[in-house]
Design a protein around this motif. Sequence first.
Motif, PDB file in Angstrom:
ATOM      1  N   GLU A  24       0.827  -1.216   0.000  1.00 16.38           N
ATOM      2  CA  GLU A  24       0.000   0.000   0.000  1.00 16.38           C
ATOM      3  C   GLU A  24       0.857   1.259   0.000  1.00 16.38           C
ATOM      4  O   GLU A  24       0.557   2.234  -0.686  1.00 16.38           O
ATOM      5  N   ILE A  25       1.955   1.222   0.756  1.00 18.47           N
ATOM      6  CA  ILE A  25       2.868   2.372   0.789  1.00 18.47           C
ATOM      7  C   ILE A  25       3.515   2.558  -0.580  1.00 18.47           C
ATOM      8  O   ILE A  25       3.609   3.669  -1.105  1.00 18.47           O
ATOM      9  N   GLY A  26       3.947   1.440  -1.167  1.00 20.39           N
ATOM     10  CA  GLY A  26       4.557   1.496  -2.493  1.00 20.39           C
ATOM     11  C   GLY A  26       3.612   2.077  -3.530  1.00 20.39           C
ATOM     12  O   GLY A  26       4.008   2.901  -4.360  1.00 20.39           O
ATOM     13  N   ASP A  27       2.333   1.663  -3.473  1.00 23.09           N
ATOM     14  CA  ASP A  27       1.330   2.168  -4.423  1.00 23.09           C
ATOM     15  C   ASP A  27       1.135   3.678  -4.263  1.00 23.09           C
ATOM     16  O   ASP A  27       0.987   4.400  -5.251  1.00 23.09           O
ATOM     17  N   GLN A  28       1.138   4.152  -3.021  1.00 23.16           N
ATOM     18  CA  GLN A  28       0.918   5.575  -2.773  1.00 23.16           C
ATOM     19  C   GLN A  28       2.109   6.423  -3.215  1.00 23.16           C
ATOM     20  O   GLN A  28       1.943   7.543  -3.688  1.00 23.16           O
ATOM     21  N   LEU A  29       3.319   5.874  -3.039  1.00 29.10           N
ATOM     22  CA  LEU A  29       4.531   6.642  -3.333  1.00 29.10           C
ATOM     23  C   LEU A  29       5.137   6.295  -4.699  1.00 29.10           C
ATOM     24  O   LEU A  29       6.183   6.828  -5.059  1.00 29.10           O
ATOM     25  N   TYR A  30       4.474   5.381  -5.420  1.00 34.51           N
ATOM     26  CA  TYR A  30       4.927   4.964  -6.758  1.00 34.51           C
ATOM     27  C   TYR A  30       6.336   4.363  -6.730  1.00 34.51           C
ATOM     28  O   TYR A  30       7.202   4.665  -7.553  1.00 34.51           O
ATOM     29  N   ILE A  31       6.564   3.517  -5.719  1.00 29.80           N
ATOM     30  CA  ILE A  31       7.814   2.772  -5.628  1.00 29.80           C
ATOM     31  C   ILE A  31       7.461   1.312  -5.359  1.00 29.80           C
ATOM     32  O   ILE A  31       6.327   0.994  -4.993  1.00 29.80           O
ATOM     33  N   SER A  32       8.414   0.404  -5.534  1.00 28.30           N
ATOM     34  CA  SER A  32       8.129  -1.016  -5.344  1.00 28.30           C
ATOM     35  C   SER A  32       8.046  -1.346  -3.857  1.00 28.30           C
ATOM     36  O   SER A  32       8.619  -0.640  -3.012  1.00 28.30           O
ATOM     37  N   HIS A  33       7.335  -2.433  -3.555  1.00 31.24           N
ATOM     38  CA  HIS A  33       7.219  -2.833  -2.152  1.00 31.24           C
ATOM     39  C   HIS A  33       8.564  -3.263  -1.603  1.00 31.24           C
ATOM     40  O   HIS A  33       8.817  -3.166  -0.390  1.00 31.24           O
ATOM     41  N   ARG A  34       9.477  -3.726  -2.478  1.00 39.38           N
ATOM     42  CA  ARG A  34      10.827  -4.102  -2.024  1.00 39.38           C
ATOM     43  C   ARG A  34      11.599  -2.864  -1.573  1.00 39.38           C
ATOM     44  O   ARG A  34      12.361  -2.909  -0.601  1.00 39.38           O
ATOM     45  N   THR A  35      11.407  -1.754  -2.294  1.00 39.14           N
ATOM     46  CA  THR A  35      12.053  -0.500  -1.905  1.00 39.14           C
ATOM     47  C   THR A  35      11.523  -0.029  -0.556  1.00 39.14           C
ATOM     48  O   THR A  35      12.277   0.439   0.306  1.00 39.14           O
ATOM     49  N   VAL A  36      10.220  -0.176  -0.358  1.00 36.54           N
ATOM     50  CA  VAL A  36       9.608   0.194   0.922  1.00 36.54           C
ATOM     51  C   VAL A  36      10.199  -0.670   2.040  1.00 36.54           C
ATOM     52  O   VAL A  36      10.527  -0.173   3.115  1.00 36.54           O
ATOM     53  N   ASP A  37      10.359  -1.962   1.769  1.00 39.86           N
ATOM     54  CA  ASP A  37      10.907  -2.872   2.766  1.00 39.86           C
ATOM     55  C   ASP A  37      12.338  -2.479   3.136  1.00 39.86           C
ATOM     56  O   ASP A  37      12.732  -2.536   4.302  1.00 39.86           O
ATOM     57  N   THR A  38      13.109  -2.042   2.129  1.00 46.66           N
ATOM     58  CA  THR A  38      14.486  -1.581   2.374  1.00 46.66           C
ATOM     59  C   THR A  38      14.481  -0.346   3.268  1.00 46.66           C
ATOM     60  O   THR A  38      15.266  -0.243   4.223  1.00 46.66           O
ATOM     61  N   HIS A  39      13.577   0.607   2.968  1.00 46.40           N
ATOM     62  CA  HIS A  39      13.458   1.808   3.798  1.00 46.40           C
ATOM     63  C   HIS A  39      13.072   1.442   5.227  1.00 46.40           C
ATOM     64  O   HIS A  39      13.580   2.014   6.197  1.00 46.40           O
ATOM     65  N   ARG A  40      12.146   0.503   5.351  1.00 44.40           N
ATOM     66  CA  ARG A  40      11.678   0.078   6.681  1.00 44.40           C
ATOM     67  C   ARG A  40      12.845  -0.496   7.498  1.00 44.40           C
ATOM     68  O   ARG A  40      13.012  -0.172   8.674  1.00 44.40           O
ATOM     69  N   THR A  41      13.644  -1.359   6.844  1.00 46.20           N
ATOM     70  CA  THR A  41      14.808  -1.950   7.510  1.00 46.20           C
ATOM     71  C   THR A  41      15.803  -0.883   7.919  1.00 46.20           C
ATOM     72  O   THR A  41      16.343  -0.900   9.034  1.00 46.20           O
ATOM     73  N   ASN A  42      16.063   0.070   7.007  1.00 43.19           N
ATOM     74  CA  ASN A  42      16.999   1.157   7.305  1.00 43.19           C
ATOM     75  C   ASN A  42      16.513   2.032   8.447  1.00 43.19           C
ATOM     76  O   ASN A  42      17.307   2.500   9.279  1.00 43.19           O
TER      77      ASN A  42
END
Length: 208
Positions: free
Chosen positions: A167-185
Amino acid sequence: MSRINVLLTDDHQIIIDGLKSLLKNSDEIIVAAEANNGREALRILGLLSIDVLLMDIDMPVMNGIEALKEIRKQFRDVKVIILSMHNEAGMIKSLIDLGANGYLLKSCSQDELIGAIRKVASGQSYFSTDVTLALLKPANPEQKNEILTERETEILKLIAAGFSNKEIGDQLYISHRTVDTHRTNLMKKLDVSNIAGLISYAIKNGIF
């Protein structure tokens, strides 16, 4: 003896099953329904007469914090007990400010669980001893306050609001994997080990 209709809300079925087992010997406490996230809990509250909602914090779709906000807008008479494994003072204080009537740790005993439900249903508040001690601890004056990038702040807001990676990826137009990387960071940067820690940081620092 009047009956207390309870709604159990947790994203782990084994927790719900365990709670049902602990409550089954109480004559006046009835498990009226169960939900796996805050959104389901809100839907059920609109359909059934619930006296006490026993709810976890860290859940998918809609977390306990967002659900509590909506409950206080839509269902003011429902009593809410937070049942969590987290005893961070900042998060507990935030939930109390939002209108939680009680806070229990998942390590609580059967007697404490039943006693808390009875007390809250009668119009009183209940906070376990460990929770009270956490609230009494002095704040750490050297608490780390990392500066986040604009993107990290944006993602942290959405995580705290209960959105999934997709859902975050869809809102920000990025992949869910990128969101997961941000979350980990974010967890590494803020020195927390779970989503509840991220939510707590967001609340304490005015990000959410």
